[in-house]
Structures are given as structure tokens and as C-alpha cells.
Design a protein around this motif. Structure first.
Motif, PDB file in Angstrom:
ATOM      1  N   HIS A  54     -67.437  28.952  32.633  1.00 35.94           N
ATOM      2  CA  HIS A  54     -66.043  28.549  32.791  1.00 35.94           C
ATOM      3  C   HIS A  54     -65.093  29.501  32.076  1.00 35.94           C
TER       4      HIS A  54
ATOM      5  N   GLN B 246     -64.599  32.613  34.133  1.00 29.74           N
ATOM      6  CA  GLN B 246     -64.029  32.426  35.467  1.00 29.74           C
ATOM      7  C   GLN B 246     -62.640  31.795  35.463  1.00 29.74           C
ATOM      8  N   SER B 247     -62.209  31.229  34.348  1.00 30.99           N
ATOM      9  CA  SER B 247     -60.924  30.529  34.338  1.00 30.99           C
ATOM     10  C   SER B 247     -59.752  31.439  33.981  1.00 30.99           C
ATOM     11  N   ARG B 248     -60.033  32.627  33.491  1.00 33.93           N
ATOM     12  CA  ARG B 248     -58.973  33.595  33.174  1.00 33.93           C
ATOM     13  C   ARG B 248     -59.144  34.816  34.071  1.00 33.93           C
TER      14      ARG B 248
ATOM     15  N   PRO C  31     -60.651  29.393  39.753  1.00 28.23           N
ATOM     16  CA  PRO C  31     -61.611  30.372  39.229  1.00 28.23           C
ATOM     17  C   PRO C  31     -61.582  31.711  39.971  1.00 28.23           C
TER      18      PRO C  31
END
Length: 85
Positions: A6, A9-11, A47
């Protein structure tokens, strides 16, 4: 295949300013600079893998749209050439 993390993939990657209105986070993926849209459009976080999935499928989507809705497909270059004449 890599594991989903996470935090990775979240930034999205750091944006590079391409023009006054366009940025590039992934190679050959141009976006309208979010700071220009944030007043009128709530920015969604999704994401990185989803961005890359959408980019990978854009030609399939265009092919489908052309085959179902277009009587004729004209290239952007042909339009530019016509304007120049």
C-alpha cells in the motif's frame, strides 16, 4: 509479479512539469496538472497500478469506440496538416 504494498502504490511518483498545464508522473502518461483542477474537481487518490492499468487499456478502448461509433477515423496529424494548408 510483485507484491502489493500500500505505501508504494498509494503515492504516485514525483510529477515533472511538462507545460504550464501538463505533468508527467509515468513515462508517456501526461495529465492535466491537478492544481489547476482542484477548485472544481475533487481529486481522487487511487493506486499507481490502476493508473498503469488504465493507460495500458486505452488503445483497446479507443479501438472499441471507433468500431462501434465512428464511420470514419481521422488522425490528429491529418487534421493538423489540413489546418496548415
Amino acid at each position: 509479479m510483485s507484491a502489493y504494498r500500500h505505501s508504494e502504490q498509494s503515492r504516485p511518483p514525483e510529477a515533472r512539469q511538462i507545460t504550464e498545464v501538463a505533468i508527467e508522473r509515468f513515462d508517456d502518461v501526461f495529465e492535466v496538472d491537478p492544481k489547476l483542477m482542484s477548485v472544481h474537481v475533487v481529486q481522487q487518490v487511487f493506486p499507481n497500478w490502476d493508473t498503469l492499468r488504465i493507460v495500458a487499456s486505452r488503445h483497446d478502448h479507443l479501438d472499441w469506440m471507433h468500431s462501434h461509433w465512428a464511420a470514419k477515423v481521422i488522425s490528429a496529424q491529418a487534421l493538423l496538416d489540413e489546418i496548415d494548408d
